[in-house]
Design a protein around this motif. Structure first.
Motif, PDB file in Angstrom:
ATOM      1  N   LEU A  59       0.828  -1.206   0.000  1.00 26.39           N
ATOM      2  CA  LEU A  59       0.000   0.000   0.000  1.00 26.39           C
ATOM      3  C   LEU A  59       0.861   1.255   0.000  1.00 26.39           C
ATOM      4  O   LEU A  59       0.527   2.253  -0.650  1.00 26.39           O
ATOM      5  N   LEU A  60       2.006   1.202   0.718  1.00 22.92           N
ATOM      6  CA  LEU A  60       2.908   2.356   0.685  1.00 22.92           C
ATOM      7  C   LEU A  60       3.380   2.610  -0.740  1.00 22.92           C
ATOM      8  O   LEU A  60       3.412   3.747  -1.205  1.00 22.92           O
ATOM      9  N   GLN A  61       3.750   1.523  -1.424  1.00 21.13           N
ATOM     10  CA  GLN A  61       4.206   1.674  -2.812  1.00 21.13           C
ATOM     11  C   GLN A  61       3.092   2.251  -3.673  1.00 21.13           C
ATOM     12  O   GLN A  61       3.318   3.127  -4.505  1.00 21.13           O
ATOM     13  N   ASP A  62       1.870   1.765  -3.449  1.00 22.81           N
ATOM     14  CA  ASP A  62       0.734   2.283  -4.207  1.00 22.81           C
ATOM     15  C   ASP A  62       0.561   3.773  -3.987  1.00 22.81           C
ATOM     16  O   ASP A  62       0.417   4.547  -4.925  1.00 22.81           O
ATOM     17  N   PHE A  65       3.743   5.794  -5.423  1.00 22.68           N
ATOM     18  CA  PHE A  65       4.210   5.752  -6.809  1.00 22.68           C
ATOM     19  C   PHE A  65       3.120   5.490  -7.841  1.00 22.68           C
ATOM     20  O   PHE A  65       3.403   5.554  -9.023  1.00 22.68           O
ATOM     21  N   CYS A  66       1.918   5.149  -7.436  1.00 25.63           N
ATOM     22  CA  CYS A  66       0.942   4.713  -8.443  1.00 25.63           C
ATOM     23  C   CYS A  66      -0.289   5.608  -8.449  1.00 25.63           C
ATOM     24  O   CYS A  66      -0.672   6.160  -7.431  1.00 25.63           O
TER      25      CYS A  66
ATOM     26  N   ASN B 136      10.331  -1.985 -13.046  1.00 23.78           N
ATOM     27  CA  ASN B 136      10.932  -1.952 -14.380  1.00 23.78           C
ATOM     28  C   ASN B 136       9.913  -1.752 -15.487  1.00 23.78           C
ATOM     29  O   ASN B 136      10.204  -1.938 -16.650  1.00 23.78           O
ATOM     30  N   TRP B 137       8.707  -1.376 -15.127  1.00 19.63           N
ATOM     31  CA  TRP B 137       7.626  -1.394 -16.115  1.00 19.63           C
ATOM     32  C   TRP B 137       7.127  -0.018 -16.507  1.00 19.63           C
ATOM     33  O   TRP B 137       6.304   0.120 -17.381  1.00 19.63           O
ATOM     34  N   TYR B 138       7.580   0.986 -15.857  1.00 19.49           N
ATOM     35  CA  TYR B 138       6.921   2.277 -16.058  1.00 19.49           C
ATOM     36  C   TYR B 138       7.969   3.358 -15.998  1.00 19.49           C
ATOM     37  O   TYR B 138       8.529   3.621 -14.949  1.00 19.49           O
ATOM     38  N   GLU B 139       8.277   3.991 -17.133  1.00 22.15           N
ATOM     39  CA  GLU B 139       9.327   4.996 -17.142  1.00 22.15           C
ATOM     40  C   GLU B 139       8.783   6.353 -16.743  1.00 22.15           C
ATOM     41  O   GLU B 139       8.330   7.121 -17.582  1.00 22.15           O
ATOM     42  N   SER B 140       8.783   6.609 -15.450  1.00 24.70           N
ATOM     43  CA  SER B 140       8.372   7.918 -14.987  1.00 24.70           C
ATOM     44  C   SER B 140       9.249   8.296 -13.811  1.00 24.70           C
ATOM     45  O   SER B 140       9.961   7.464 -13.281  1.00 24.70           O
ATOM     46  N   PHE B 141       9.227   9.554 -13.450  1.00 28.08           N
ATOM     47  CA  PHE B 141       9.975   9.953 -12.271  1.00 28.08           C
ATOM     48  C   PHE B 141       9.246  11.039 -11.500  1.00 28.08           C
ATOM     49  O   PHE B 141       8.254  11.588 -11.962  1.00 28.08           O
ATOM     50  N   ILE B 142       9.716  11.312 -10.291  1.00 33.14           N
ATOM     51  CA  ILE B 142       9.062  12.255  -9.403  1.00 33.14           C
ATOM     52  C   ILE B 142       9.982  13.445  -9.203  1.00 33.14           C
ATOM     53  O   ILE B 142      11.183  13.269  -8.998  1.00 33.14           O
ATOM     54  N   TYR B 176       4.581  14.023 -10.816  1.00 34.27           N
ATOM     55  CA  TYR B 176       5.092  12.922 -11.619  1.00 34.27           C
ATOM     56  C   TYR B 176       5.379  13.403 -13.037  1.00 34.27           C
ATOM     57  O   TYR B 176       4.618  14.185 -13.582  1.00 34.27           O
ATOM     58  N   VAL B 177       6.452  12.903 -13.595  1.00 38.23           N
ATOM     59  CA  VAL B 177       6.800  13.239 -14.971  1.00 38.23           C
ATOM     60  C   VAL B 177       6.871  11.943 -15.768  1.00 38.23           C
ATOM     61  O   VAL B 177       7.552  10.999 -15.366  1.00 38.23           O
ATOM     62  N   VAL B 178       6.127  11.882 -16.870  1.00 40.81           N
ATOM     63  CA  VAL B 178       6.218  10.738 -17.776  1.00 40.81           C
ATOM     64  C   VAL B 178       7.315  11.052 -18.786  1.00 40.81           C
ATOM     65  O   VAL B 178       7.295  12.088 -19.429  1.00 40.81           O
ATOM     66  N   SER B 179       8.298  10.157 -18.896  1.00 38.76           N
ATOM     67  CA  SER B 179       9.444  10.475 -19.744  1.00 38.76           C
ATOM     68  C   SER B 179       9.146  10.158 -21.203  1.00 38.76           C
ATOM     69  O   SER B 179       8.197   9.441 -21.519  1.00 38.76           O
TER      70      SER B 179
END
Lengths: 176, 309
Positions: A59-62, A65-66, B136-142, B176-179
């Motif tokens: 849940l923290l990861q969610d 980052f999501c 490894n599935w989502y190329e984005s950064f904060i 969030y930034v989508v690269s």
């Protein structure tokens, strides 16, 4: 108490995945430290603790980052729980079984991620993702788990000590 | 015996129900965040309040180690690089002079034709990358700036002189930034030459990528009809004025490889973007939204979510 400690350590590992772990990138693949930690914790401490740690870290990861919350919580919850089933049939001195279990967990994890990120988005090229993302990540993660395993074992022993001390303290408190 | 058995059964059942409760909680959260994503913002902000300092420490420690590691590079390599850079410097100085002359001429011509300058200086603000996506599935950064610093959705992000991506989600103190290498990225580009052809620059996702050698993951690709588009290895690709998100003239990257597709009359050009995500550093956000209708849409969306919360 020890569970809280595990949670904090897991949180630090989770944040490391987005930052310093990228310096250890091989062919743009990073190992999954959070998964290793959750699975090994479940393996050493049993299903109950494994799944709670998994749920918390997922849940923290969610949240961090999501966009949509709940997917990683659910995945780690189930992985932590099911790794607990292997708790009784292995000895701590063997590193092969943990390695295999971590590899298996990462395979499932990778496959679920493929379903969410690609399959439902209409990309059916599973062979490509299997060869370039899922299997490399699995190998890398399994290799790192061999290194991390003694550390997690040590942590689990520390956790036992902390717990027994806490329960002694509680007993003393009750007596008085 | 039977009692024990019963007890055990009850225990089993409770584990199963607990599991079900956990899973259904996650599913409820998933559906809830799908429909009312903005409601979770306080939780996200609170968690980020804790996480951001740690991430910043991680990044700075990582950069420090990188520096130490780089210092161990052999002297020979550094000397070689130095001489190479010296050569490049003289070349660039020459080029720069020429360009200055050109720029003056362009200015004169613009005045003559009363044109607005095409490549403007956009207002920018610096931001630090505090984390990449953890899988490894989502190329984005904060990045460490959010709505409190005037960041809005769809603002372009630059890094190292080139385009890095665009802002996709904004929270109070981070976004969030989508690269540009993200699989869903689609940029209207142009080959940076006189009368350069228009091309579509995509992130690598599709099956075709699997047929090339390694290293493709960090690349963008351009799929084109072989005979229609004049493109060679070494061409620079810039954004064109057609896009909705990016203003024209931003550097996307350089073509490194061209391969024909199996169909015969189409080819794929691979573009190495300017941005190098592994060097976590500062980025520049253009604090201006390029197309007005886009801007209005964002405003409407913002007003809506404001009304809900």
């Amino acid at each position: 108490m020890s569970q809280l400690l595990a949670g904090v350590i897991g949180f630090l590992l989770l944040l490391g995945e987005g930052t310093w772990l990228h310096y250890a990138e091989l062919a743009s693949i990073t190992p999954n430290l959070t998964l290793i930690f959750v699975v090994l914790w479940g393996l050493l401490k049993g299903s109950r603790r494994g799944r709670y740690l998994g749920l918390a870290l997922g849940l923290l990861q969610d949240f961090l980052f999501c966009r949509y919350i709940g997917f990683y919580g659910m995945v780690y919850y189930l992985l932590g729980h099911s790794s607990g089933y292997f708790q009784k049939d292995f000895y701590q001195s063997h590193a092969i079984l943990p390695l295999l279990i971590v590899a298996g967990a990462d395979l499932i994890y990778g496959f679920l991620q493929y379903l969410v990120y690609c399959f439902f988005a209409g990309d059916l090229a599973i062979g490509y993702y299997l060869l370039h993302r899922i299997l490399p990540e699995m190998c890398y993660t399994a290799m790192i788990s061999v290194i991390l395993y003694p550390l997690v074992c040590w942590l689990s022993r520390m956790a036992e000590k902390i717990d027994s001390n806490m329960s002694k303290l509680r007993k003393v408190g009750k007596r008085e | 015996m039977q009692e024990e058995k019963k007890k055990r059964e009850r225990k089993k059942l409770t584990v199963r129900t607990k599991l079900l409760i956990g899973i259904s909680c996650c599913l409820v959260l998933l559906v809830a965040s799908w429909f009312l994503g903005q409601r979770f913002e306080p939780v996200r902000n609170a968690l980020n309040y804790v996480a951001q300092p740690i991430q910043k420490v991680y990044v700075s420690v990582g950069n420090w180690f990188q520096d130490v590691f780089d210092n161990f590079q052999s002297r020979d390599a550094l000397e070689q690089e130095n001489s190479r850079l010296q050569e490049e410097l003289t070349r660039l100085q020459n080029e720069n002079l020429q360009l200055q002359n050109d720029a003056r001429r362009v200015e004169e011509l613009e005045e003559l034709y009363e044109l607005d300058s095409y490549y403007r200086d956009y207002p920018k603000t610096g931001a630090q990358i505090i984390s990449l996506s953890p899988n490894n599935w989502y190329e984005s950064f904060i990045i460490d700036k959010g709505s409190a610093d005037g960041i809005e959705e769809y603002m372009p992000v630059l890094a190292g002189g080139g385009l890095a991506g665009h802002v996709s989600e904004v929270y109070e103190h981070y976004s969030y930034v989508v690269s540009v290498i993200h699989e869903s990225s689609y940029i209207y580009g142009q080959i940076n030459r006189k009368n350069g052809d228009l091309v579509a620059v995509q992130g690598t996702r599709t099956n075709q990528a699997s047929q090339t050698e390694t290293g493709y993951e960090e690349l963008c690709m351009i799929q084109f009809v072989t005979n229609d588009v004049d493109i060679t290895v070494g061409d620079e690709i810039v954004t064109s004025a057609l896009g909705d998100i990016y203003p024209p003239g931003l550097h996307i990257g350089t073509v490194v490889d061209i391969q024909p597709l199996e169909t015969g009359y189409e080819s794929v050009a691979y573009v190495r973007p300017e941005v190098d995500l592994e060097q976590m550093d500062t980025v520049l956000v253009i604090t201006e939204i390029w197309k007005q209708d886009m801007h209005d849409e964002v405003q409407e969306g913002g007003a809506e979510s404001g009304a809900v919360s």
